[in-house]
Design an enzyme around this catalytic site. Structure first.
Site, PDB file in Angstrom:
ATOM      1  N   ASP A  80       0.827  -1.208   0.000  1.00  0.00           N
ATOM      2  CA  ASP A  80       0.000   0.000   0.000  1.00  0.00           C
ATOM      3  C   ASP A  80       0.861   1.259   0.000  1.00  0.00           C
ATOM      4  OD1 ASP A  80       0.806  -0.833   2.572  1.00  0.00           O
ATOM      5  OD2 ASP A  80      -0.723   0.395   3.535  1.00  0.00           O
ATOM      6  N   GLU A 138      -0.663  -2.009   5.215  1.00  0.00           N
ATOM      7  CA  GLU A 138       0.244  -1.955   6.368  1.00  0.00           C
ATOM      8  C   GLU A 138       0.246  -0.574   7.000  1.00  0.00           C
ATOM      9  OE1 GLU A 138       3.554  -0.875   8.700  1.00  0.00           O
ATOM     10  OE2 GLU A 138       3.371  -0.157   6.629  1.00  0.00           O
TER      11      GLU A 138
END
Length: 399
Positions: A80, A138
Site C-alpha cells: 500500500d 500496512e
C-alpha cells in the site's frame, strides 16, 4: 543452489526495477489497493504459480513447492501507499494526485515478485514450500496482517522472514535485532468541553484552550516522571484544534496524538495515565471531557534463534557489506502479528540513495531509495528461505 539463486536474481534485476517503477507510478491507498492486488495476482498466474487473491481483503498469497520435503517458509511484502503528494522529479513519479509510495512498499513488492519467480524456476531443486505473502494495508491500522492471518495465510508455516528497505541506512548494510525492533503504535483523542463566551468576559467562561494547554503540559511528564526510565516510551501530541474568532473564548478543544511503547505493561500504564491527567485537569477547570485511546499495532518482537540464523545467512552474501545490530525503532509495523503466530524475524535492508549525504526520511514527499537494495533484500530473503532446511531443528522449534 545459492549461486543459482543469486545469478537469476541478478539476471532479473532490470525486471525488478521495472516492476517497482510501474507500481510507483500507480500507487493505491490502504484498503483500496485493488489494481495493485490484481497486478500481483496476474504476475504469478502468468508464471504458472499457485496463487490466491482476496486474502483477508486485498491480500495475495502465492505458494511455490519444492520437490523435496522440508520446512514451510513464509516471506512477506506489503504494497500500500500513502496519502502524500509526491514532490520528487523522478521520471516515474506518481501519476495519482495526492498518493505516493513514500515508504518503499513498491520496492518490497517488486523484490518478492521476482524472488518468487526465481524460486519457481528452481523448485525442482528446492526443499519444502515457500509462501509468498503480499500484504495490503500496512500503513493504516487495523492493517492487513490480522485479516490475512485469519484467512489462513500462515496455515502450515514454520517460519517467516520479512524486511523493510530502509533509506536512512547505508546501502549494503543489514540491520537486525533480537526482541523488540519496532514499537507498538497507538493513537489517542481528547475533547475538552468547556463553556465559551466573549473574550472580554473570561470570568463567565470555562476556557477549553487553557484547559487543553494544561493537559498538554502535564502529558509531557508521563514518560519523564511516571514511566520507569529503564523502559522506553513516546507520547506526542500532534494536533490541537480550537477554531474560533479572535475575540471568542473556546468552548471546545480537540487534541490528538500518538503513544509508542515496546512493553505491554508500559503501554497499559500510559493509556491510564493520560486519562488520569485529563480527568484531573478538566475537574479543576470545571469542564467535561471525552477520551478515546485506540490501540494500533503491537510491538515487532523478533525471535532469537530465527534472528541469529538470518544474521549468519546475511554474512555469507557478497553484496552485504556489513551486518549490524539495530537500535529499536519507534515506528510501527503490523509484521508484529505474524511473529505472534509463527517464529521468525524482521530486519532492515540499507537503501540509502547514492550521492546523498542526508536522505529524505520515510513518509516524506521527496522520499526515494537505492533500487539496488532490492537485489540485496531478495538475496537475503532468498538465502534464508532456501537454507532453512539446514537449520530445520532450530527453526521448527525442536532444539
Amino acid at each position: 543452489m545459492e549461486t543459482k539463486l543469486f545469478q537469476r536474481l541478478e539476471q532479473y534485476y532490470d525486471e525488478m526495477v521495472s516492476i517497482r517503477r510501474y507500481l510507483h507510478q500507480h500507487p493505491e491507498l490502504s484498503f483500496k489497493e485493488y489494481e495493485t492486488a490484481k497486478y500481483i495476482e496476474n504476475y504469478y498466474k502468468e508464471l504458472g504459480i499457485e496463487v490466491r487473491g482476496n486474502v483477508g481483503g486485498n491480500g495475495v498469497v502465492a505458494r511455490v513447492k519444492g520437490t523435496k520435503p522440508g520446512l514451510t517458509v513464509a516471506l512477506r511484502a506489503d504494497f500500500d501507499a500513502l496519502p502524500i503528494e509526491e514532490e520528487t522529479d523522478l521520471p516515474y513519479k506518481s501519476k495519482t494526485p495526492g498518493v505516493m509510495h513514500a515508504c518503499g512498499h513498491d520496492g518490497h513488492t517488486a523484490t518478492l515478485l521476482v524472488l518468487g519467480k526465481v524460486l519457481h524456476e528452481l523448485k525442482s531443486e528446492l526443499e519444502g514450500e515457500y509462501v509468498l505473502i503480499h500484504q495490503h494495508a500496512e500503513e493504516y491500522a487495523p492493517g492487513g496482517a490480522l485479516p490475512m492471518i485469519e484467512d489462513g495465510c500462515l496455515d502450515g508455516v514454520d517460519v517467516i522472514f520479512g524486511t523493510h528497505l530502509w533509506a536512512t541506512v547505508p546501502f549494503g548494510e543489514i540491520q537486525y535485532r533480537v526482541g523488540p525492533i519496532m514499537a507498538a503504535a497507538d493513537r489517542f483523542q481528547i475533547t475538552v468541553n468547556g463553556k465559551g463566551g466573549h473574550g472580554a468576559q473570561p470570568h463567565r467562561t470555562h476556557d477549553a484552550i487553557v484547559t487543553g494547554a494544561q493537559i498538554v503540559s502535564h502529558l509531557q511528564q508521563v514518560v519523564s516522571r511516571r514511566v520507569n526510565p529503564i523502559d522506553s516510551g513516546v507520547l506526542s501530541v500532534g494536533s490541537f484544534v480550537a477554531d474560533n474568532a479572535f475575540n471568542v473564548i473556546a468552548d471546545k478543544a480537540k487534541l490528538a496524538g500518538t503513544v509508542r511503547t515496546f512493553n505491554e505493561t508500559v503501554r497499559d500504564q500510559i493509556e491510564a495515565e493520560i486519562e488520569t491527567i485529563v480527568k484531573g485537569v478538566c475537574l479543576a477547570n470545571h469542564s467535561d471531557y471525552e477520551y478515546l485511546y485506540e490501540r494500533g499495532y503491537s510491538a515487532v518482537v523478533n525471535h532469537k534463534d530465527e534472528t541469529h540464523y538470518l544474521v549468519e545467512q546475511a554474512k555469507q552474501i557478497p553484496d552485504v557489506m556489513s551486518v549490524k545490530e539495530a537500535e529499536p525503532e519507534m515506528g510501527g509495523e503490523d509484521f508484529a502479528y505474524y511473529l505472534q503466530h509463527v517464529k521468525g524475524t524482521f530486519f532492515f535492508t540499507g537503501a540509502k540513495p547514492e550521492g546523498v549525504d542526508v536522505p529524505y526520511p520515510h513518509h516524506h514527499p521527496k522520499f526515494d531509495f537505492n533500487e539496488k537494495a532490492m537485489l540485496v533484500a531478495a538475496k537475503t530473503l532468498g538465502s534464508a528461505a532456501i537454507h532453512a532446511h539446514q537449520a530445520e531443528t532450530v527453526l521448527s522449534g525442536q532444539e
